[in-house]
Design a protein around this motif. Structure first.
Motif, PDB file in Angstrom:
ATOM      1  N   GLY A 111       0.806  -1.215   0.000  1.00 49.06           N
ATOM      2  CA  GLY A 111       0.000   0.000   0.000  1.00 49.06           C
ATOM      3  C   GLY A 111       0.839   1.264   0.000  1.00 49.06           C
ATOM      4  N   LEU A 112       2.083   1.169  -0.477  1.00 52.13           N
ATOM      5  CA  LEU A 112       2.966   2.335  -0.549  1.00 52.13           C
ATOM      6  C   LEU A 112       2.777   3.017  -1.899  1.00 52.13           C
ATOM      7  CD1 LEU A 112       6.166   0.577   0.837  1.00 52.13           C
ATOM      8  CD2 LEU A 112       4.616   2.072   2.109  1.00 52.13           C
ATOM      9  N   GLU A 113       3.266   4.246  -1.996  1.00 53.77           N
ATOM     10  CA  GLU A 113       3.196   4.974  -3.264  1.00 53.77           C
ATOM     11  C   GLU A 113       4.005   4.236  -4.332  1.00 53.77           C
ATOM     12  OE1 GLU A 113       4.800   9.157  -5.135  1.00 53.77           O
ATOM     13  OE2 GLU A 113       4.518   9.039  -2.975  1.00 53.77           O
ATOM     14  N   VAL A 114       3.343   3.974  -5.466  1.00 54.18           N
ATOM     15  CA  VAL A 114       4.014   3.275  -6.565  1.00 54.18           C
ATOM     16  C   VAL A 114       4.878   4.279  -7.320  1.00 54.18           C
ATOM     17  CG1 VAL A 114       3.665   1.925  -8.670  1.00 54.18           C
ATOM     18  CG2 VAL A 114       2.116   1.638  -6.734  1.00 54.18           C
ATOM     19  N   LYS A 115       6.082   3.856  -7.719  1.00 52.99           N
ATOM     20  CA  LYS A 115       6.958   4.751  -8.475  1.00 52.99           C
ATOM     21  C   LYS A 115       7.451   4.048  -9.726  1.00 52.99           C
ATOM     22  CE  LYS A 115      11.646   3.933  -6.937  1.00 52.99           C
ATOM     23  NZ  LYS A 115      12.821   4.435  -7.447  1.00 52.99           N
ATOM     24  N   GLU A 116       7.887   4.836 -10.662  1.00 52.56           N
ATOM     25  CA  GLU A 116       8.457   4.280 -11.889  1.00 52.56           C
ATOM     26  C   GLU A 116       9.726   3.507 -11.543  1.00 52.56           C
ATOM     27  OE1 GLU A 116       7.553   4.256 -15.223  1.00 52.56           O
ATOM     28  OE2 GLU A 116       5.658   4.959 -14.380  1.00 52.56           O
ATOM     29  N   MET A 117       9.941   2.417 -12.246  1.00 51.53           N
ATOM     30  CA  MET A 117      11.162   1.653 -12.036  1.00 51.53           C
ATOM     31  C   MET A 117      12.333   2.392 -12.684  1.00 51.53           C
ATOM     32  SD  MET A 117       9.856  -2.218 -12.507  1.00 51.53           S
ATOM     33  CE  MET A 117       8.154  -2.277 -13.036  1.00 51.53           C
ATOM     34  N   ASP A 118      13.505   2.282 -12.068  1.00 56.92           N
ATOM     35  CA  ASP A 118      14.682   2.972 -12.594  1.00 56.92           C
ATOM     36  C   ASP A 118      15.887   2.036 -12.572  1.00 56.92           C
ATOM     37  OD1 ASP A 118      15.667   2.945  -9.948  1.00 56.92           O
ATOM     38  OD2 ASP A 118      14.830   4.925  -9.530  1.00 56.92           O
ATOM     39  N   GLU A 119      17.077   2.591 -12.777  1.00 61.39           N
ATOM     40  CA  GLU A 119      18.275   1.748 -12.865  1.00 61.39           C
ATOM     41  C   GLU A 119      18.625   1.061 -11.538  1.00 61.39           C
ATOM     42  OE1 GLU A 119      19.532   5.798 -11.654  1.00 61.39           O
ATOM     43  OE2 GLU A 119      18.400   5.119 -13.383  1.00 61.39           O
ATOM     44  N   ASN A 120      18.095   1.556 -10.421  1.00 61.38           N
ATOM     45  CA  ASN A 120      18.338   0.916  -9.121  1.00 61.38           C
ATOM     46  C   ASN A 120      17.344  -0.197  -8.816  1.00 61.38           C
ATOM     47  OD1 ASN A 120      20.544   2.590  -8.400  1.00 61.38           O
ATOM     48  ND2 ASN A 120      19.105   4.215  -7.860  1.00 61.38           N
ATOM     49  N   THR A 121      16.211  -0.209  -9.512  1.00 61.84           N
ATOM     50  CA  THR A 121      15.172  -1.207  -9.272  1.00 61.84           C
ATOM     51  C   THR A 121      15.729  -2.608  -9.498  1.00 61.84           C
ATOM     52  OG1 THR A 121      13.466   0.349 -10.001  1.00 61.84           O
ATOM     53  CG2 THR A 121      12.861  -1.971  -9.945  1.00 61.84           C
ATOM     54  N   ARG A 122      15.373  -3.516  -8.603  1.00 64.13           N
ATOM     55  CA  ARG A 122      15.795  -4.912  -8.733  1.00 64.13           C
ATOM     56  C   ARG A 122      14.584  -5.823  -8.569  1.00 64.13           C
ATOM     57  NH1 ARG A 122      19.319  -2.650 -10.617  1.00 64.13           N
ATOM     58  NH2 ARG A 122      21.521  -2.637 -10.111  1.00 64.13           N
ATOM     59  N   ILE A 123      14.720  -7.018  -9.141  1.00 62.89           N
ATOM     60  CA  ILE A 123      13.719  -8.067  -8.952  1.00 62.89           C
ATOM     61  C   ILE A 123      14.429  -9.191  -8.202  1.00 62.89           C
ATOM     62  CG2 ILE A 123      12.181  -9.720 -10.056  1.00 62.89           C
ATOM     63  CD1 ILE A 123      12.007  -7.773 -12.442  1.00 62.89           C
ATOM     64  N   ILE A 124      13.964  -9.454  -6.981  1.00 67.01           N
ATOM     65  CA  ILE A 124      14.542 -10.528  -6.174  1.00 67.01           C
ATOM     66  C   ILE A 124      13.692 -11.770  -6.412  1.00 67.01           C
ATOM     67  CG2 ILE A 124      15.112 -11.323  -3.854  1.00 67.01           C
ATOM     68  CD1 ILE A 124      15.369  -8.373  -3.022  1.00 67.01           C
ATOM     69  N   ILE A 125      14.299 -12.808  -6.971  1.00 71.61           N
ATOM     70  CA  ILE A 125      13.592 -14.053  -7.250  1.00 71.61           C
ATOM     71  C   ILE A 125      13.701 -14.945  -6.012  1.00 71.61           C
ATOM     72  CG2 ILE A 125      13.399 -16.060  -8.770  1.00 71.61           C
ATOM     73  CD1 ILE A 125      12.953 -13.358 -10.233  1.00 71.61           C
ATOM     74  N   VAL A 126      12.542 -15.297  -5.432  1.00 72.74           N
ATOM     75  CA  VAL A 126      12.507 -16.125  -4.226  1.00 72.74           C
ATOM     76  C   VAL A 126      11.734 -17.405  -4.513  1.00 72.74           C
ATOM     77  CG1 VAL A 126      12.695 -14.156  -2.661  1.00 72.74           C
ATOM     78  CG2 VAL A 126      10.437 -14.999  -3.285  1.00 72.74           C
ATOM     79  N   THR A 127      12.077 -18.455  -3.790  1.00 73.44           N
ATOM     80  CA  THR A 127      11.362 -19.718  -3.888  1.00 73.44           C
ATOM     81  C   THR A 127      10.829 -20.077  -2.520  1.00 73.44           C
ATOM     82  OG1 THR A 127      12.815 -20.475  -5.654  1.00 73.44           O
ATOM     83  CG2 THR A 127      11.539 -22.158  -4.518  1.00 73.44           C
ATOM     84  N   LEU A 128       9.529 -20.291  -2.464  1.00 73.92           N
ATOM     85  CA  LEU A 128       8.885 -20.755  -1.238  1.00 73.92           C
ATOM     86  C   LEU A 128       8.174 -22.053  -1.557  1.00 73.92           C
ATOM     87  CD1 LEU A 128       7.278 -17.604   0.386  1.00 73.92           C
ATOM     88  CD2 LEU A 128       9.352 -18.779   1.020  1.00 73.92           C
ATOM     89  N   LYS A 129       8.553 -23.109  -0.874  1.00 81.07           N
ATOM     90  CA  LYS A 129       7.990 -24.440  -1.124  1.00 81.07           C
ATOM     91  C   LYS A 129       8.016 -24.738  -2.607  1.00 81.07           C
ATOM     92  CE  LYS A 129       5.510 -24.484   3.153  1.00 81.07           C
ATOM     93  NZ  LYS A 129       4.353 -24.113   3.846  1.00 81.07           N
TER      94      LYS A 129
END
Length: 155
Positions: A69-87
């Motif tokens: 529920g935080l303010e959404v912002k445009e993705m930039d060069e610092n943005t990362r996608i952390i790939i996680v595995t649960l079960k």
């Protein structure tokens, strides 16, 4: 003797959303990716940005800012996608930046302070003080449970 030491520390990935630092155990992290092309999927919650094909695996992508529920912002060069595995499932988490890998003392993790009206409070395991930093420890099972349900409903 080494096993005793290992049990007293937890290795975590530290990432940022707005002005807070969050942490998740490295045990669930598969990789940290730079911004990739995400394909939108109809009829999914707004915080599910879509899916991406990562090394042959179709992975749903969740925008943690929107999930909390935080303010959404445009993705930039610092943005990362952390790939996680649960079960049995893999999910990508969009974060503002991935900062560090740290070893934190399990004893330093305290229960979350009671904060009335905090949307993200249901998703927090506790907090840990590391030097002058305050790390919010996420409960990924709770963060991702509706994602898992909504994707299985679509399939």
């Amino acid at each position: 003797m080494t096993e005793m030491v290992e049990q007293k520390e937890l290795k975590v990935i530290v990432f940022q959303l707005v002005d807070k630092e969050y942490a998740i155990s490295v045990d669930v992290v598969q990789s940290i990716e730079k911004l990739l092309s995400i394909t939108r999927v109809p009829k999914t919650p707004s915080y599910v940005r879509g899916v991406l094909n990562l090394r042959g695996v179709v992975t749903p992508i969740v925008d943690l800012r929107e999930r909390f529920g935080l303010e959404v912002k445009e993705m930039d060069e610092n943005t990362r996608i952390i790939i996680v595995t649960l079960k049995e499932y893999e999910v990508g988490l969009i974060v503002d930046a991935a900062n560090d890998v740290l070893d934190i003392s399990i004893e330093s993790i305290e229960p979350q302070p009671e904060v009335v009206g905090s949307v993200e409070s249901d998703f927090i395991l506790g907090v840990s003080k590391v030097g002058k930093r305050l790390l919010v420890m996420l409960n990924l099972t709770k963060v991702l449970e509706p994602v898992k349900r909504s994707l299985s409903d679509e399939i």
